[in-house]
Design a protein around this motif. Structure first.
Motif, PDB file in Angstrom:
ATOM      1  N   ARG A   9       0.837  -1.204   0.000  1.00 11.50           N
ATOM      2  CA  ARG A   9       0.000   0.000   0.000  1.00 11.50           C
ATOM      3  C   ARG A   9       0.871   1.253   0.000  1.00 11.50           C
ATOM      4  O   ARG A   9       2.079   1.182   0.225  1.00 11.50           O
ATOM      5  CB  ARG A   9      -0.883   0.004   1.247  1.00 11.50           C
ATOM      6  CG  ARG A   9      -0.094   0.327   2.506  1.00 11.50           C
ATOM      7  CD  ARG A   9      -0.953   0.219   3.738  1.00 11.50           C
ATOM      8  NE  ARG A   9      -0.280   0.738   4.917  1.00 11.50           N
ATOM      9  CZ  ARG A   9      -0.431   1.969   5.376  1.00 11.50           C
ATOM     10  NH1 ARG A   9      -1.213   2.828   4.747  1.00 11.50           N
ATOM     11  NH2 ARG A   9       0.188   2.361   6.463  1.00 11.50           N
ATOM     12  N   GLN A  53      -2.741  -2.728  18.360  1.00 16.81           N
ATOM     13  CA  GLN A  53      -1.672  -3.129  19.283  1.00 16.81           C
ATOM     14  C   GLN A  53      -1.404  -1.991  20.278  1.00 16.81           C
ATOM     15  O   GLN A  53      -1.482  -0.825  19.886  1.00 16.81           O
ATOM     16  CB  GLN A  53      -0.375  -3.367  18.498  1.00 16.81           C
ATOM     17  CG  GLN A  53      -0.463  -4.444  17.437  1.00 16.81           C
ATOM     18  CD  GLN A  53      -0.627  -5.826  18.045  1.00 16.81           C
ATOM     19  OE1 GLN A  53      -0.241  -6.057  19.196  1.00 16.81           O
ATOM     20  NE2 GLN A  53      -1.227  -6.739  17.292  1.00 16.81           N
ATOM     21  N   LYS A  62       0.609   0.815  22.304  1.00 14.02           N
ATOM     22  CA  LYS A  62       1.754   1.668  21.909  1.00 14.02           C
ATOM     23  C   LYS A  62       2.249   2.377  23.168  1.00 14.02           C
ATOM     24  O   LYS A  62       2.033   3.579  23.341  1.00 14.02           O
ATOM     25  CB  LYS A  62       1.321   2.685  20.857  1.00 14.02           C
ATOM     26  CG  LYS A  62       0.837   2.036  19.556  1.00 14.02           C
ATOM     27  CD  LYS A  62       0.644   3.052  18.456  1.00 14.02           C
ATOM     28  CE  LYS A  62      -0.080   2.449  17.260  1.00 14.02           C
ATOM     29  NZ  LYS A  62       0.588   1.328  16.627  1.00 14.02           N
ATOM     30  N   ASP A 100     -13.239  -6.192  10.972  1.00 13.20           N
ATOM     31  CA  ASP A 100     -13.283  -5.800  12.395  1.00 13.20           C
ATOM     32  C   ASP A 100     -13.754  -4.364  12.611  1.00 13.20           C
ATOM     33  O   ASP A 100     -14.179  -4.013  13.707  1.00 13.20           O
ATOM     34  CB  ASP A 100     -11.888  -5.899  13.037  1.00 13.20           C
ATOM     35  CG  ASP A 100     -11.431  -7.327  13.186  1.00 13.20           C
ATOM     36  OD1 ASP A 100     -12.298  -8.218  13.212  1.00 13.20           O
ATOM     37  OD2 ASP A 100     -10.207  -7.550  13.263  1.00 13.20           O
ATOM     38  N   ARG A 145     -13.413   5.598   5.810  1.00 16.94           N
ATOM     39  CA  ARG A 145     -14.282   4.985   4.817  1.00 16.94           C
ATOM     40  C   ARG A 145     -15.730   5.112   5.263  1.00 16.94           C
ATOM     41  O   ARG A 145     -16.039   5.032   6.449  1.00 16.94           O
ATOM     42  CB  ARG A 145     -13.936   3.491   4.641  1.00 16.94           C
ATOM     43  CG  ARG A 145     -12.596   3.222   3.956  1.00 16.94           C
ATOM     44  CD  ARG A 145     -12.611   3.605   2.480  1.00 16.94           C
ATOM     45  NE  ARG A 145     -11.379   3.254   1.793  1.00 16.94           N
ATOM     46  CZ  ARG A 145     -10.355   4.098   1.602  1.00 16.94           C
ATOM     47  NH1 ARG A 145     -10.428   5.338   2.018  1.00 16.94           N
ATOM     48  NH2 ARG A 145      -9.283   3.708   0.950  1.00 16.94           N
ATOM     49  N   ASP A 176     -15.957  13.027   5.015  1.00 17.21           N
ATOM     50  CA  ASP A 176     -15.258  13.109   3.729  1.00 17.21           C
ATOM     51  C   ASP A 176     -15.536  11.867   2.891  1.00 17.21           C
ATOM     52  O   ASP A 176     -15.181  11.818   1.715  1.00 17.21           O
ATOM     53  CB  ASP A 176     -13.751  13.236   3.969  1.00 17.21           C
ATOM     54  CG  ASP A 176     -12.976  13.393   2.663  1.00 17.21           C
ATOM     55  OD1 ASP A 176     -13.396  14.240   1.837  1.00 17.21           O
ATOM     56  OD2 ASP A 176     -12.001  12.650   2.439  1.00 17.21           O
ATOM     57  N   HIS A 217     -14.579  12.947  -0.693  1.00 22.49           N
ATOM     58  CA  HIS A 217     -13.411  12.061  -0.560  1.00 22.49           C
ATOM     59  C   HIS A 217     -12.135  12.756  -1.067  1.00 22.49           C
ATOM     60  O   HIS A 217     -11.473  12.272  -1.981  1.00 22.49           O
ATOM     61  CB  HIS A 217     -13.656  10.743  -1.328  1.00 22.49           C
ATOM     62  CG  HIS A 217     -12.803   9.609  -0.831  1.00 22.49           C
ATOM     63  ND1 HIS A 217     -13.255   8.317  -0.710  1.00 22.49           N
ATOM     64  CD2 HIS A 217     -11.503   9.566  -0.445  1.00 22.49           C
ATOM     65  CE1 HIS A 217     -12.288   7.533  -0.266  1.00 22.49           C
ATOM     66  NE2 HIS A 217     -11.210   8.271  -0.088  1.00 22.49           N
ATOM     67  N   TYR A 246      -5.222  -5.084   6.452  1.00 21.24           N
ATOM     68  CA  TYR A 246      -4.627  -3.755   6.247  1.00 21.24           C
ATOM     69  C   TYR A 246      -3.122  -3.811   6.366  1.00 21.24           C
ATOM     70  O   TYR A 246      -2.589  -4.840   6.787  1.00 21.24           O
ATOM     71  CB  TYR A 246      -5.187  -2.723   7.211  1.00 21.24           C
ATOM     72  CG  TYR A 246      -4.745  -2.844   8.669  1.00 21.24           C
ATOM     73  CD1 TYR A 246      -3.748  -1.998   9.186  1.00 21.24           C
ATOM     74  CD2 TYR A 246      -5.296  -3.812   9.532  1.00 21.24           C
ATOM     75  CE1 TYR A 246      -3.342  -2.106  10.526  1.00 21.24           C
ATOM     76  CE2 TYR A 246      -4.892  -3.891  10.855  1.00 21.24           C
ATOM     77  CZ  TYR A 246      -3.913  -3.048  11.350  1.00 21.24           C
ATOM     78  OH  TYR A 246      -3.523  -3.156  12.668  1.00 21.24           O
TER      79      TYR A 246
HETATM   80  P1  NAP Z   1      -2.180   2.609   8.951  1.00 16.21           P
HETATM   81  O1  NAP Z   1      -0.841   3.255   9.052  1.00 16.21           O
HETATM   82  O2  NAP Z   1      -2.255   1.167   8.577  1.00 16.21           O
HETATM   83  O3  NAP Z   1      -2.912   2.812  10.348  1.00 16.21           O
HETATM   84  C1  NAP Z   1      -4.058   2.130  10.690  1.00 16.21           C
HETATM   85  C2  NAP Z   1      -4.300   2.276  12.188  1.00 16.21           C
HETATM   86  O4  NAP Z   1      -5.536   1.650  12.507  1.00 16.21           O
HETATM   87  C3  NAP Z   1      -3.221   1.581  13.028  1.00 16.21           C
HETATM   88  O5  NAP Z   1      -2.952   2.325  14.191  1.00 16.21           O
HETATM   89  C4  NAP Z   1      -3.898   0.271  13.419  1.00 16.21           C
HETATM   90  O6  NAP Z   1      -3.446  -0.300  14.648  1.00 16.21           O
HETATM   91  C5  NAP Z   1      -5.334   0.726  13.571  1.00 16.21           C
HETATM   92  N1  NAP Z   1      -6.251  -0.400  13.450  1.00 16.21           N
HETATM   93  C6  NAP Z   1      -6.468  -1.194  12.384  1.00 16.21           C
HETATM   94  N2  NAP Z   1      -7.386  -2.146  12.675  1.00 16.21           N
HETATM   95  C7  NAP Z   1      -7.740  -1.937  13.966  1.00 16.21           C
HETATM   96  C8  NAP Z   1      -8.627  -2.586  14.848  1.00 16.21           C
HETATM   97  N3  NAP Z   1      -9.348  -3.658  14.470  1.00 16.21           N
HETATM   98  N4  NAP Z   1      -8.741  -2.118  16.100  1.00 16.21           N
HETATM   99  C9  NAP Z   1      -8.015  -1.046  16.506  1.00 16.21           C
HETATM  100  N5  NAP Z   1      -7.140  -0.375  15.716  1.00 16.21           N
HETATM  101  C10 NAP Z   1      -7.019  -0.824  14.459  1.00 16.21           C
HETATM  102  O7  NAP Z   1      -3.104   3.385   7.917  1.00 16.21           O
HETATM  103  P2  NAP Z   1      -3.004   4.927   7.435  1.00 16.21           P
HETATM  104  O8  NAP Z   1      -2.007   5.054   6.358  1.00 16.21           O
HETATM  105  O9  NAP Z   1      -2.861   5.779   8.639  1.00 16.21           O
HETATM  106  O10 NAP Z   1      -4.451   5.110   6.775  1.00 16.21           O
HETATM  107  C11 NAP Z   1      -5.624   4.904   7.541  1.00 16.21           C
HETATM  108  C12 NAP Z   1      -6.857   4.902   6.657  1.00 16.21           C
HETATM  109  O11 NAP Z   1      -7.150   6.223   6.226  1.00 16.21           O
HETATM  110  C13 NAP Z   1      -6.745   4.128   5.349  1.00 16.21           C
HETATM  111  O12 NAP Z   1      -6.928   2.752   5.550  1.00 16.21           O
HETATM  112  C14 NAP Z   1      -7.837   4.737   4.500  1.00 16.21           C
HETATM  113  O13 NAP Z   1      -9.050   4.041   4.683  1.00 16.21           O
HETATM  114  C15 NAP Z   1      -7.992   6.131   5.090  1.00 16.21           C
HETATM  115  N6  NAP Z   1      -7.599   7.172   4.117  1.00 16.21           N
HETATM  116  C16 NAP Z   1      -8.542   8.039   3.675  1.00 16.21           C
HETATM  117  C17 NAP Z   1      -8.191   9.036   2.787  1.00 16.21           C
HETATM  118  C18 NAP Z   1      -9.208  10.019   2.295  1.00 16.21           C
HETATM  119  O14 NAP Z   1      -8.932  10.793   1.395  1.00 16.21           O
HETATM  120  N7  NAP Z   1     -10.380  10.076   2.887  1.00 16.21           N
HETATM  121  C19 NAP Z   1      -6.867   9.149   2.335  1.00 16.21           C
HETATM  122  C20 NAP Z   1      -5.929   8.255   2.816  1.00 16.21           C
HETATM  123  C21 NAP Z   1      -6.308   7.258   3.714  1.00 16.21           C
HETATM  124  P3  NAP Z   1      -1.914  -0.816  14.802  1.00 16.21           P
HETATM  125  O15 NAP Z   1      -1.078   0.467  14.835  1.00 16.21           O
HETATM  126  O16 NAP Z   1      -1.925  -1.518  16.106  1.00 16.21           O
HETATM  127  O17 NAP Z   1      -1.638  -1.663  13.603  1.00 16.21           O
END
Ligand code: NAP
Ligand code: GLV
Length: 314
Positions: free
Chosen positions: A91, A170, A172, A205, A229, A253, A277, A314
């Motif tokens: 990703r 997890q 932190k 989840d 999302r 958004d 978005h 993810y």
């Molecule tokens: P990331 O680095 O993978 O961070 C995801 C976070 O969510 C991590 O802290 C993870 O925990 C936590 N998480 C995942 N599943 C969980 C669960 N079941 N329970 C508790 N915590 C959980 O992702 P990112 O790069 O920050 O991006 C996050 C999301 O933003 C993307 O997946 C996307 O959907 C959204 N996004 C939206 C836009 C937009 O324009 N609207 C643009 C970019 C991204 P851990 O740290 O413990 O793994």
């Protein structure tokens, strides 16, 4: 090296030129057309159709043009997607999105905190009405998902003087931003929050996680900001929570159906603000540079970051 590209159909040539500029001469990049099942070393795509996701000869990796891989994971469920489990899915990591996300969320929080909608309503009535605004240090903001984007958003809000905490999968323990984790940390995380910002990936989840039960644990009149999302949110629960006063409003958004249909109730609720978005969009140059860098690292046999854990989603 052979690269198959399928994204941004109206502007694909520019994206492919940008990618080529970061790769050695002789790299061949082609645009996918229906029926193209031929060899490729790497596939780069965004919201692919399932026929793209096949075990084509030589395929080493699939790059997702996006931070969230829910669209890719969904396409992989389709019977036409025969890609083997051993092919890594990679990703985007930040790639210029974090700073946009910081701007968007900080703006949304400040807009609501400084009551600009109320002042706009006063202006329309020709009224000069100063309103109280609480001290930032007393305002509690929770970020669901303290990953690459959530962490930067949390730090920016913290630097402005808000009280910020996060929630992740997890623990932190060494984070600057206090963080609760897992189901056991959820109630402590939610209790008393004035703002709830969602930056979780969409997985089995986390789907429908923004719901009535969650809203009722926040401070009364809390404000929701969903920038992850649309399927994280139970839409009827948001409308009821705003009507009952559990929430004072929301900035969305993302919506479950995009574009949001014209007849959708969200358009008619003035306490819901909607953007299409755009909180953090793919910027061509940083995205292509990051992916090219990872392609070159893989060709040197190096490990790369951003590999999706298919079991977590993810
Ligand atoms: P990331 O680095 O993978 O961070 C995801 C976070 O969510 C991590 O802290 C993870 O925990 C936590 N998480 C995942 N599943 C969980 C669960 N079941 N329970 C508790 N915590 C959980 O992702 P990112 O790069 O920050 O991006 C996050 C999301 O933003 C993307 O997946 C996307 O959907 C959204 N996004 C939206 C836009 C937009 O324009 N609207 C643009 C970019 C991204 P851990 O740290 O413990 O793994
Ligand atoms: C955009 O929504 C992304 O996931 O990159």
């Amino acid at each position: 090296m052979e690269i198959l590209f399928y994204a941004y159909p109206h502007n694909a040539a520019a994206w492919m030129r940008s990618l080529a500029s970061h790769l050695p001469n002789g790299t061949h990049i082609r645009l996918w057309q229906p029926g193209d099942n031929a060899h490729a070393d790497h596939l780069i795509t965004r919201n692919p159709s399932p026929e793209l996701l096949i075990d084509r000869p030589g395929l080493q990796a699939v790059f997702n043009l996006g931070a969230g891989v829910d669209g890719l994971m969904q396409a992989l469920q389709h019977p036409a997607a025969t890609l083997s489990d051993h092919v890594p899915l990679i990703r985007l990591e930040d790639a210029g999105m974090a700073s946009q996300m910081v701007d968007y969320v900080v703006h949304a929080v400040l807009h609501h905190h400084r009551r600009f909608d109320d002042y706009e309503a006063s202006r329309r009535m020709g009224q000069w009405t100063p309103l109280p605004a609480p001290d930032k240090g007393a305002v509690e903001i929770g970020i669901l998902g303290l990953g690459l984007l959530g962490t930067q958003v949390a730090q920016a809000l913290q630097a402005l003087g808000f009280k910020v905490r996060g929630w992740s999968r997890q623990p932190k323990p060494h984070n600057d931003v206090p963080c609760q984790s897992g189901a056991e940390g959820m109630a402590t995380f939610l209790t008393g929050l004035d703002y709830l910002v969602n930056l979780l990936p969409l997985t089995p989840d986390t789907e429908n996680i923004l719901n009535k039960k969650m809203f009722q644990q926040l401070a009364r009149g809390a404000y929701l900001i969903n920038v992850a999302r649309g399927a994280h949110l139970v839409e009827d629960d948001l409308l009821s929570a705003i009507q009952s006063g559990d929430l004072s409003g929301a900035r969305l958004d993302v919506t479950r159906t995009e574009p949001l249909p014209t007849e959708h109730a969200f358009w008619r609720e003035p306490r819901i603000s909607i953007t299409p978005h755009i909180s953090a969009v793919n910027l061509m140059e940083p995205c292509m540079k990051q992916i090219a860098g990872k392609i070159l690292a893989l060709s040197r046999g190096e490990l790369i970051a951003g590999v999706v854990d298919r079991s977590r989603g993810y």
